[in-house]
Design a protein around this motif. Structure first.
Motif, PDB file in Angstrom:
ATOM      1  N   LYS A   1       0.830  -1.207   0.000  1.00 46.89           N
ATOM      2  CA  LYS A   1       0.000   0.000   0.000  1.00 46.89           C
ATOM      3  C   LYS A   1       0.862   1.253   0.000  1.00 46.89           C
ATOM      4  CE  LYS A   1      -3.873   2.225   2.391  1.00 46.89           C
ATOM      5  NZ  LYS A   1      -4.859   2.104   3.496  1.00 46.89           N
ATOM      6  N   THR A   2       1.909   1.238   0.821  1.00 50.44           N
ATOM      7  CA  THR A   2       2.804   2.397   0.882  1.00 50.44           C
ATOM      8  C   THR A   2       3.653   2.516  -0.375  1.00 50.44           C
ATOM      9  OG1 THR A   2       2.909   2.243   3.298  1.00 50.44           O
ATOM     10  CG2 THR A   2       4.649   3.475   2.212  1.00 50.44           C
ATOM     11  N   SER A   3       4.280   1.405  -0.781  1.00 50.32           N
ATOM     12  CA  SER A   3       5.190   1.472  -1.932  1.00 50.32           C
ATOM     13  C   SER A   3       4.447   1.788  -3.222  1.00 50.32           C
ATOM     14  CB  SER A   3       5.949   0.150  -2.074  1.00 50.32           C
ATOM     15  OG  SER A   3       5.055  -0.914  -2.319  1.00 50.32           O
TER      16      SER A   3
ATOM     17  N   ALA B   1      -1.744  -1.678   5.605  1.00 54.26           N
ATOM     18  CA  ALA B   1      -1.139  -0.671   6.476  1.00 54.26           C
ATOM     19  C   ALA B   1      -0.245   0.275   5.687  1.00 54.26           C
ATOM     20  CB  ALA B   1      -0.320  -1.356   7.567  1.00 54.26           C
ATOM     21  N   ARG B   2      -0.032   1.437   6.260  1.00 53.39           N
ATOM     22  CA  ARG B   2       0.941   2.387   5.712  1.00 53.39           C
ATOM     23  C   ARG B   2       2.194   2.284   6.581  1.00 53.39           C
ATOM     24  NH1 ARG B   2      -2.573   7.821   5.215  1.00 53.39           N
ATOM     25  NH2 ARG B   2      -3.223   7.104   7.266  1.00 53.39           N
ATOM     26  N   GLY B   3       3.116   1.436   6.165  1.00 48.61           N
ATOM     27  CA  GLY B   3       4.283   1.128   6.979  1.00 48.61           C
ATOM     28  C   GLY B   3       5.249   2.268   7.158  1.00 48.61           C
ATOM     29  N   GLY B   4       4.992   3.390   6.492  1.00 49.60           N
ATOM     30  CA  GLY B   4       5.896   4.523   6.636  1.00 49.60           C
ATOM     31  C   GLY B   4       5.967   5.064   8.051  1.00 49.60           C
ATOM     32  N   ILE B   5       4.966   4.752   8.883  1.00 49.03           N
ATOM     33  CA  ILE B   5       4.956   5.276  10.249  1.00 49.03           C
ATOM     34  C   ILE B   5       6.140   4.744  11.045  1.00 49.03           C
ATOM     35  CG2 ILE B   5       3.496   3.418  11.113  1.00 49.03           C
ATOM     36  CD1 ILE B   5       3.528   7.137  12.192  1.00 49.03           C
TER      37      ILE B   5
ATOM     38  N   ALA C   1       2.324   9.425   3.068  1.00 54.92           N
ATOM     39  CA  ALA C   1       2.710   8.027   3.287  1.00 54.92           C
ATOM     40  C   ALA C   1       3.124   7.769   4.727  1.00 54.92           C
ATOM     41  CB  ALA C   1       3.855   7.652   2.345  1.00 54.92           C
ATOM     42  N   ASP C   2       2.885   8.739   5.618  1.00 52.00           N
ATOM     43  CA  ASP C   2       3.173   8.607   7.056  1.00 52.00           C
ATOM     44  C   ASP C   2       4.661   8.539   7.365  1.00 52.00           C
ATOM     45  OD1 ASP C   2       0.621   8.818   7.998  1.00 52.00           O
ATOM     46  OD2 ASP C   2       0.254   6.676   8.120  1.00 52.00           O
TER      47      ASP C   2
END
Length: 474
Positions: free
Chosen positions: A178-180, A425-429, A211-212
């Protein structure tokens, strides 16, 4: 800056550019084939003329009509004349039916115009003409029937493929998709055939924040992109490679596996977090991994508010062969933790993992209870707990930042475990947390199975978030 970062940037860029070059080659080959296809179709256009002579196949019915010319047919002509009068109406219908069929060959051969006479003799051939379409219709029916059985077989083969366990990097890449995907799409849109200016840099910064990755990280990445490239064209792949290198540089110091201190018997691990982050499951997976390392583990069911949590921990204890210290529903969690540590010391355990009830960081009374657990454990071992793991749900986004801040203040968090990196999920967090708090990240989870929780690797994570399709070495 890490010494590994420049080399990682080059390798990551090579991987991204390689995937870019491979992608267009396929369409190019298809275009070439399509370009050749029309030229091949031109001579094929002459083949439509072939179906016209193929119309001679109805002429093949003429020999079938020849048996009607036999002399016995002439001898019976007189009795056949009577039904001919009665069947005059149907003969007109028969003439109408063949005429449209005859018109097609009539365009090619006028000689076919003589065919109206044979139809009269084909009156007896009606019984033969009628079953032909029935046979033709029946023929295609069995044809698809043998084709249908292979279809489910293919479906079973395709269904069997997902049953094969993917490699760790593939699962991690899927978890961060989702993030990438969002970053790749935005970066491609921003930097396709455009020079680097203030507007593009602002758009890039906005995409990174969405992207968090956090404001600080977004500013750092855009600054690196602008360095020496202002007012010049830059490819989307180069921007993504810079993104991956900067993320790896921030995460590398935090990637620290959870190691038990052999001088502590047991090494006390307190697991904390809000509701639904996967604390109990994480404890079970860690216990299983320690057991495979021949470590003696004891589990404490400190979530005394949920009967399901106690039962779940007992199941994990059976799987890993670890004793589970549990109490009644609503029992004092601090007292249970004390008893568990006492028994673990008597057993000479290598590790004690204490589960706790999920609590929101804004509930003061629940947070005070957590602080009480820490105080009570210290009565038996002043250095305990030796590790305080905060389990974070990757789907919570920016709220995870506040969780880290509060739990670190109350329980003294020493490390992080990020769970539920399952593609939603948005793993950028995790990058934003590492940038602000610099806490060790011990492990990340991408699924429910035991091996879906793995030690954290900064370069794997960075390559996946940059959209690489294969692992890039540090």
């Amino acid at each position: 800056m890490s010494d590994k970062k420049p080399g990682f940037f080059k390798r990551l860029l090579g991987s991204l550019m390689g995937s870019k070059e491979e992608a267009p080659t396929e369409p190019e080959e298809k275009q070439k084939k399509e370009a050749k296809a029309p030229s091949a179709k031109k001579p094929a256009a002459k083949k439509p003329a072939a179906p016209k002579p193929a119309a001679k196949k109805p002429a093949a019915r003429k020999p079938a009509a020849k048996p009607a010319k036999q002399p016995p047919a002439k001898a019976e002509a007189k009795p056949a004349a009577k039904p001919a009068k009665t069947k005059a109406a149907p003969t007109a219908k028969l003439k109408v039916a063949p005429k449209p069929a005859v018109k097609k060959p009539a365009a090619d051969k006028p000689a076919v115009a003589e065919t109206p006479e044979p139809p009269k003799k084909k009156r007896r051939g009606l019984a033969d003409i009628i079953p032909f379409p029935a046979k033709d219709e029946a023929a295609p029916e069995p044809a698809p029937e043998p084709e249908t059985p292979p279809e489910p077989e293919l479906a079973e083969e395709v269904a069997a493929e997902p049953s094969k366990k993917k490699g760790w990097f593939s699962r991690l890449r899927d978890g961060l998709s989702k993030t990438s995907n969002a970053l790749t799409e935005n970066i491609t849109t921003i930097f396709t055939k455009r020079k680097l200016d203030d507007e593009t840099l602002q758009e890039l910064e906005d995409a990174l924040i969405q992207a968090d990755l956090g404001v600080d990280m977004a500013v750092q990445i855009t600054g690196e992109v602008a360095r020496g490239r202002y007012n010049k064209e830059i490819s989307p792949e180069e921007v993504r490679a810079i993104l991956g290198a900067e993320v790896a540089g921030v995460l590398e110091p935090t990637a620290q596996p959870l190691v038990l201190d052999a001088t502590k018997t047991p090494h006390v691990i307190l697991v904390v977090g809000v509701n639904g982050t996967g604390k109990t499951t994480t404890i079970g997976k860690l216990a299983h991994q320690f057991a495979q390392e021949k470590k003696k583990v004891v589990l404490a069911a400190g979530d005394t508010f949920r009967a399901a949590a106690i039962d779940q921990l007992k199941i994990w204890g059976e799987r890993s062969g670890a004793p589970v210290i549990a109490g009644n529903i609503g029992a004092d969690a601090a007292g249970l933790a004390y008893d568990a540590l006492e028994q673990a010391q008597q057993l000479g355990a290598d590790a004690l993992l204490i589960d706790t009830a999920g609590r929101l960081q804004n509930k003061a009374d629940l947070m005070d209870e957590l602080a009480k657990i820490v105080r009570v454990v210290k009565k038996l071992d002043e250095s305990a707990p030796h590790s305080v793991l905060l389990v974070l749900d990757a789907t919570t986004g920016q709220n995870a930042m506040r969780q880290v801040e509060v739990f670190q203040e109350i329980a003294g968090v020493t490390g992080l475990v990020m769970t539920k990196l399952d593609g939603t999920a948005r793993g950028g967090i995790l990058v934003a947390i590492a940038k602000q708090f610099t806490l060790p990240v011990h492990a990340i989870g991408v699924g429910e199975s035991v091996d879906d929780l793995q030690p954290f690797d900064a370069y794997e994570f960075a390559a996946a978030i940059a959209g690489a399709h294969e692992m890039v070495d540090a």
